[in-house]
Design a protein around this motif. Structure first.
Motif, short mmCIF file in Angstrom:
data_model
loop_
_atom_site.label_atom_id
_atom_site.label_comp_id
_atom_site.label_asym_id
_atom_site.label_seq_id
_atom_site.Cartn_x
_atom_site.Cartn_y
_atom_site.Cartn_z
N HIS A 160 0.81 -1.21 0.00
CA HIS A 160 0.00 0.00 0.00
C HIS A 160 0.85 1.27 0.00
N VAL A 161 2.04 1.20 0.59
CA VAL A 161 2.91 2.37 0.58
C VAL A 161 3.22 2.76 -0.86
N ASN A 162 3.63 1.79 -1.66
CA ASN A 162 3.98 2.07 -3.04
C ASN A 162 2.75 2.44 -3.87
N GLY A 163 1.62 1.80 -3.59
CA GLY A 163 0.40 2.11 -4.33
C GLY A 163 0.01 3.57 -4.17
N SER A 164 0.03 4.05 -2.94
CA SER A 164 -0.34 5.44 -2.67
C SER A 164 0.73 6.41 -3.17
N TYR A 165 1.98 5.99 -3.08
CA TYR A 165 3.09 6.80 -3.60
C TYR A 165 2.90 7.05 -5.10
N GLN A 166 2.57 5.98 -5.84
CA GLN A 166 2.38 6.12 -7.28
C GLN A 166 1.18 7.00 -7.60
N ALA A 167 0.11 6.85 -6.82
CA ALA A 167 -1.09 7.66 -7.05
C ALA A 167 -0.81 9.14 -6.83
N THR A 168 -0.14 9.45 -5.72
CA THR A 168 0.18 10.83 -5.40
C THR A 168 1.15 11.43 -6.41
N LYS A 169 2.15 10.67 -6.76
CA LYS A 169 3.14 11.12 -7.75
C LYS A 169 2.45 11.43 -9.08
N TYR A 170 1.46 10.61 -9.43
CA TYR A 170 0.75 10.83 -10.69
C TYR A 170 -0.02 12.15 -10.65
N LEU A 171 -0.71 12.42 -9.54
CA LEU A 171 -1.46 13.67 -9.44
C LEU A 171 -0.52 14.88 -9.53
N ILE A 172 0.64 14.76 -8.92
CA ILE A 172 1.61 15.86 -8.93
C ILE A 172 2.19 16.08 -10.32
N GLN A 173 2.62 15.00 -10.96
CA GLN A 173 3.32 15.12 -12.23
C GLN A 173 2.38 15.27 -13.42
N GLN A 174 1.36 14.41 -13.49
CA GLN A 174 0.45 14.44 -14.64
C GLN A 174 -0.77 15.32 -14.40
#
Length: 332
Positions: A160-174
């Motif tokens: 879940h740490v990585n799942g949320s990390y990827q989700a947040t990173k996506y909102l920030i970058q894309q």
């Protein structure tokens, strides 16, 4: 309700003979078997499954303990495990704990009493001592999802740490979000804390602003009320990361009620990829944590861990993003 004794009396045979015929163990002539089966049909007799389980050396009954069935994620998880279990000849005894320790204790004791073959457990309220007790009774314990992964028994969890990390990173970058809110599940709930950790890691790496952390239960109404409460105080944010899809669906409604649009004014991403997320308006971007073959994965771990002399199996699932409309990208 008809009993084996009733069938034996009407058939003119012993209860032992009736039992052997019901369990297809032979020991009777074709004529007797036909006669007994006809009386069984006539009386609409249903075998006592629990009594049958207690009389057998090895049960084909598996207990499945979940927190609730109101959250669609758990309903979908149960359905997939039950389908996989049925194909392998297992029966599933479903235990809905409603995140109540008293109910958890009741179900754990009942599992011991009816001698289930294994216990698949998705609960925050089952301890390592509980797992030890099941194991001593010859019941194979397997924890999944929300349960602890660090115990010495079989386990399957999600990163879940990585799942949320990827989700947040996506909102920030894309999604080009620079002021983010995190809507968590209940305080101290492990999967929510893991998701918050991943969220903060992405926030820290990108150097963007963390506005606040809200708490909710894992429900649409909980997400709605948490976001509506925040809007009474402020609206200086452009992205919301949610601990699950039910929360995210409530957040979407609260944003709409505040007169804002998703994704034009604000971007939102959920977690779970429940079936409903495909049909929200706009369609919800989310994190998928349930592979299509999750039922078989769970049963594979259970069966491998059940083999004499084998080590308890451990598996960590890597979730992946499912990008739709709410993160301001092209639908997929």
């Amino acid at each position: 309700m008809a009993t084996i004794k009733d069938i034996a009396k009407m058939s003119g045979v012993s209860t032992a003979t009736v039992s052997r015929i019901i369990n297809q163990r032979g020991g009777a002539s074709k004529k007797t078997i036909k006669k007994v089966n006809a009386i069984i049909d006539e009386l609409d007799y249903e075998p006592n499954f629990v009594a049958k389980t207690l009389s057998q050396q090895e049960s084909n009954l598996i207990a499945l303990l979940v927190p609730n069935l109101t959250n669609q994620f758990f309903a979908e998880l149960v359905s997939r495990i039950e389908q996989a279990a049925a194909l392998r000849g297992y029966h599933v005894y479903l235990c809905n704990s409603e995140d109540d320790r008293t109910k958890v204790e009741y179900y754990l004791k009942f599992m011991e009493n009816i001698r289930v073959r294994g216990a698949i457990i998705d609960s925050l309220y089952v301890t390592e001592r509980d797992l030890e007790a099941l194991n001593r009774k010859g019941i194979v314990p397997l924890t999944i999802d929300r349960a602890c992964f660090s115990h010495p028994y079989a386990a399957m969890s999600v990163d879940h740490v990585n799942g949320s990390y990827q989700a947040t990173k996506y909102l920030i970058q894309q999604g080009r979000c620079s002021r983010l809110v995190f809507v968590s599940g209940p305080s101290a709930e492990k999967s929510s804390e893991d998701r918050y950790e991943g969220y903060m890691r992405a926030i820290s790496e990108a150097g963007v602003r963390h506005v606040t952390k809200l708490y909710s239960d894992f429900s649409i109404s909980g997400g709605y009320e948490a976001m509506r409460s925040l809007f009474r105080e402020r609206s200086d944010f452009d992205g919301v990361v949610c601990s699950d899809d039910a929360i995210a669906l409530g957040v979407l409604r609260a944003i709409s009620d505040a007169g804002l649009k998703v994704p034009e004014d604000m971007r939102v991403i959920g977690y779970d990829n429940i079936d409903m997320s495909k049909y929200s308006v706009p369609r919800l971007s989310t994190v998928n944590q349930l592979p299509e073959n999750i039922g078989d994965m769970v049963l594979d771990i259970f069966e491998q861990s059940s083999k004499a002399g084998s080590e308890p199996q451990k598996k960590m699932i890597d979730p992946h993003l499912v990008i739709r409309d709410t993160s301001q990208t092209r639908s997929v």
